[in-house]
Design a protein around this motif. Structure first.
Motif, PDB file in Angstrom:
ATOM      1  N   PRO A  82      -3.541 -54.148  56.876  1.00  0.00           N
ATOM      2  CA  PRO A  82      -2.574 -53.776  57.923  1.00  0.00           C
ATOM      3  C   PRO A  82      -1.569 -52.735  57.423  1.00  0.00           C
ATOM      4  CG  PRO A  82      -2.749 -56.170  57.685  1.00  0.00           C
ATOM      5  CD  PRO A  82      -3.454 -55.571  56.512  1.00  0.00           C
ATOM      6  N   THR A  83      -1.167 -51.864  58.312  1.00  0.00           N
ATOM      7  CA  THR A  83      -0.101 -50.911  58.038  1.00  0.00           C
ATOM      8  C   THR A  83       0.810 -50.857  59.260  1.00  0.00           C
ATOM      9  OG1 THR A  83      -1.132 -48.927  58.987  1.00  0.00           O
ATOM     10  CG2 THR A  83      -1.745 -49.503  56.712  1.00  0.00           C
ATOM     11  N   THR A  84       1.951 -50.230  59.114  1.00  0.00           N
ATOM     12  CA  THR A  84       2.838 -50.035  60.259  1.00  0.00           C
ATOM     13  C   THR A  84       2.394 -48.859  61.112  1.00  0.00           C
ATOM     14  OG1 THR A  84       4.311 -48.662  58.902  1.00  0.00           O
ATOM     15  CG2 THR A  84       4.807 -51.024  59.042  1.00  0.00           C
ATOM     16  N   ARG A  85       1.399 -48.118  60.653  1.00  0.00           N
ATOM     17  CA  ARG A  85       0.947 -46.923  61.373  1.00  0.00           C
ATOM     18  C   ARG A  85      -0.166 -47.220  62.368  1.00  0.00           C
ATOM     19  NH1 ARG A  85       0.784 -45.535  56.106  1.00  0.00           N
ATOM     20  NH2 ARG A  85      -1.480 -45.259  56.103  1.00  0.00           N
ATOM     21  N   HIS A  86      -0.982 -48.236  62.074  1.00  0.00           N
ATOM     22  CA  HIS A  86      -2.179 -48.433  62.886  1.00  0.00           C
ATOM     23  C   HIS A  86      -2.448 -49.899  63.189  1.00  0.00           C
ATOM     24  CE1 HIS A  86      -3.293 -44.271  62.608  1.00  0.00           C
ATOM     25  NE2 HIS A  86      -3.341 -44.303  61.295  1.00  0.00           N
ATOM     26  N   PHE A  87      -3.082 -50.109  64.344  1.00  0.00           N
ATOM     27  CA  PHE A  87      -3.654 -51.405  64.682  1.00  0.00           C
ATOM     28  C   PHE A  87      -5.082 -51.459  64.144  1.00  0.00           C
ATOM     29  CE2 PHE A  87      -0.094 -51.459  67.446  1.00  0.00           C
ATOM     30  CZ  PHE A  87       0.103 -52.757  67.890  1.00  0.00           C
ATOM     31  N   ALA A 121      -5.602 -47.509  54.201  1.00  0.00           N
ATOM     32  CA  ALA A 121      -4.144 -47.623  54.143  1.00  0.00           C
ATOM     33  C   ALA A 121      -3.541 -46.784  53.023  1.00  0.00           C
ATOM     34  CB  ALA A 121      -3.752 -49.090  53.966  1.00  0.00           C
ATOM     35  N   ARG A 122      -4.366 -46.279  52.110  1.00  0.00           N
ATOM     36  CA  ARG A 122      -3.843 -45.521  50.969  1.00  0.00           C
ATOM     37  C   ARG A 122      -3.317 -44.146  51.343  1.00  0.00           C
ATOM     38  NH1 ARG A 122      -8.460 -44.886  46.744  1.00  0.00           N
ATOM     39  NH2 ARG A 122      -8.776 -47.063  47.366  1.00  0.00           N
ATOM     40  N   TYR A 123      -3.712 -43.639  52.529  1.00  0.00           N
ATOM     41  CA  TYR A 123      -3.340 -42.270  52.892  1.00  0.00           C
ATOM     42  C   TYR A 123      -2.144 -42.265  53.840  1.00  0.00           C
ATOM     43  CZ  TYR A 123      -8.050 -41.528  51.095  1.00  0.00           C
ATOM     44  OH  TYR A 123      -9.185 -41.534  50.312  1.00  0.00           O
ATOM     45  N   GLU A 124      -1.026 -41.785  53.346  1.00  0.00           N
ATOM     46  CA  GLU A 124       0.146 -41.615  54.190  1.00  0.00           C
ATOM     47  C   GLU A 124      -0.014 -40.392  55.092  1.00  0.00           C
ATOM     48  OE1 GLU A 124       2.930 -43.351  54.565  1.00  0.00           O
ATOM     49  OE2 GLU A 124       2.566 -44.908  53.056  1.00  0.00           O
ATOM     50  N   ASP A 125      -0.660 -39.359  54.583  1.00  0.00           N
ATOM     51  CA  ASP A 125      -0.843 -38.114  55.322  1.00  0.00           C
ATOM     52  C   ASP A 125      -2.308 -37.992  55.747  1.00  0.00           C
ATOM     53  OD1 ASP A 125      -0.835 -35.611  56.430  1.00  0.00           O
ATOM     54  OD2 ASP A 125      -0.314 -34.538  54.570  1.00  0.00           O
ATOM     55  N   GLU A 126      -2.607 -38.408  56.956  1.00  0.00           N
ATOM     56  CA  GLU A 126      -3.989 -38.408  57.427  1.00  0.00           C
ATOM     57  C   GLU A 126      -4.460 -37.029  57.860  1.00  0.00           C
ATOM     58  OE1 GLU A 126      -3.458 -41.431  60.303  1.00  0.00           O
ATOM     59  OE2 GLU A 126      -3.456 -43.028  58.797  1.00  0.00           O
ATOM     60  N   SER A 127      -3.540 -36.062  57.905  1.00  0.00           N
ATOM     61  CA  SER A 127      -3.961 -34.700  58.211  1.00  0.00           C
ATOM     62  C   SER A 127      -4.903 -34.167  57.139  1.00  0.00           C
ATOM     63  CB  SER A 127      -2.758 -33.774  58.356  1.00  0.00           C
ATOM     64  OG  SER A 127      -2.094 -33.594  57.110  1.00  0.00           O
TER      65      SER A 127
END
Length: 304
Positions: A16-21, A274-280
């Motif tokens: 889990p992350t705060t960015r995605h379900f 979850a390791r990637y903060e910058d998905e761009s």
């Protein structure tokens, strides 16, 4: 053109992350809803996306990892609270059958609707459901446990009526369905008007392919060739290929290569680690191979 839309409810991976379900999507084909995977929070995301619960009758589970199925029993429970009476059809690997029955017996006693389970053979490409709008096929994938993707192929619609010709020949409304189904028209003076003068060809049928979770499989091209939209997992960057191979996942570069080789029209990548903060970075890697690539994100609506 009839409605054919994809809504992303969640596009994260196992952690889990705060960015995605967690993973879940809904396909709207001619106002019928079909859910693909049902991770935690799927029903909340349906509310946020303003998708009508009553129009969802089929759920397709790709495999039995929690981030793809933990939300299902909660969704079924909510359907019960809402007074649902229509059956719900669950299509999933055979091992899920007894698990689902156990969960229903413990958490969902006294439902006013049936939950019908249909086992899916994840090892073969086969028709698993069809109705008047769509044919749905399994796509064999390769993951740490048995897993399959899904191909949604829209069925062709009837030809479009040429209103100007209907008015010109004063054809009654009660005959329009017959003309749509191929009938010619004979005027009062006996002149035969061929069907092709009264109609225009229907829009070409569209298709959507869903492939998550899997290692890179070049042989998937035979199942997804020229799909209008491909969703493919891109859990890792290619610099983390060793980790992707260890966990039976795909890199963004590999997903884009498959899209290019399959000649699909558009690629949507998701199931992000979850390791990637910058998905761009994942998007740039994929677009370097296949330019018409987009990133999945929660509540994204893609019209096909």
């Amino acid at each position: 053109m009839e409605k054919f839309e994809l809504t992303i409810l969640g596009c994260g991976s196992a952690l889990p992350t705060t960015r995605h379900f967690a993973t879940s999507q809904v396909i709207n084909i001619r106002e019928k809803l079909y859910m693909i995977d049902c991770g935690e929070g799927a029903q909340l995301q349906m509310r946020r996306s303003r998708l009508k619960f009553s129009r969802l009758n089929h759920v397709f589970i790709s495999h039995l990892h929690g981030d793809h199925c933990f939300g299902l029993i909660g969704l079924i429970s909510t359907f019960g609270l809402l007074g649902r009476t229509a059956p719900l059809y669950v299509h999933a690997p055979a091992a899920f059958g007894p698990i689902l029955q156990s969960l229903l017996g413990f958490f969902c006693k006294g439902l006013d609707f049936r939950v019908e389970f249909y086992p899916v053979d994840t090892s073969r490409h086969a028709l698993i459901h069809e109705d008047r709008s769509v044919s749905i096929y399994s796509i064999p994938l390769r993951h740490r446990i048995e897993c399959c993707g899904f191909l949604f192929q829209e069925k062709a619609t009837l030809p479009h009526i040429r209103r100007d010709m209907i008015d010109f020949y004063r054809i009654p409304i009660c005959e329009i369905n017959n003309i749509k189904n191929g009938m010619d028209w004979t005027t009062e003076d006996g002149t035969l008007v061929p069907n092709h003068r009264l109609t225009e060809p229907s829009d070409p049928p569209r298709s959507f392919a869903y492939c998550s979770d899997t290692c890179y499989l070049p042989e998937l091209t035979q199942y997804i060739r020229k799909a209008d939209l491909l969703f493919h997992e891109a859990t890792f960057l290619h610099e983390d290929l060793a980790r992707a191979q260890e966990t039976f996942h795909t890199t963004a570069r590999q997903a884009a290569t498959l899209a290019r080789d399959s000649q699909v029209k558009k690629l949507c990548i998701g199931h992000f680690s979850a390791r990637y903060e910058d998905e761009s970075l994942l998007l740039k890697e994929a677009q370097s191979i296949f330019e018409p690539t987009i990133l999945a994100k929660e509540n994204l609506l893609i019209k096909i």
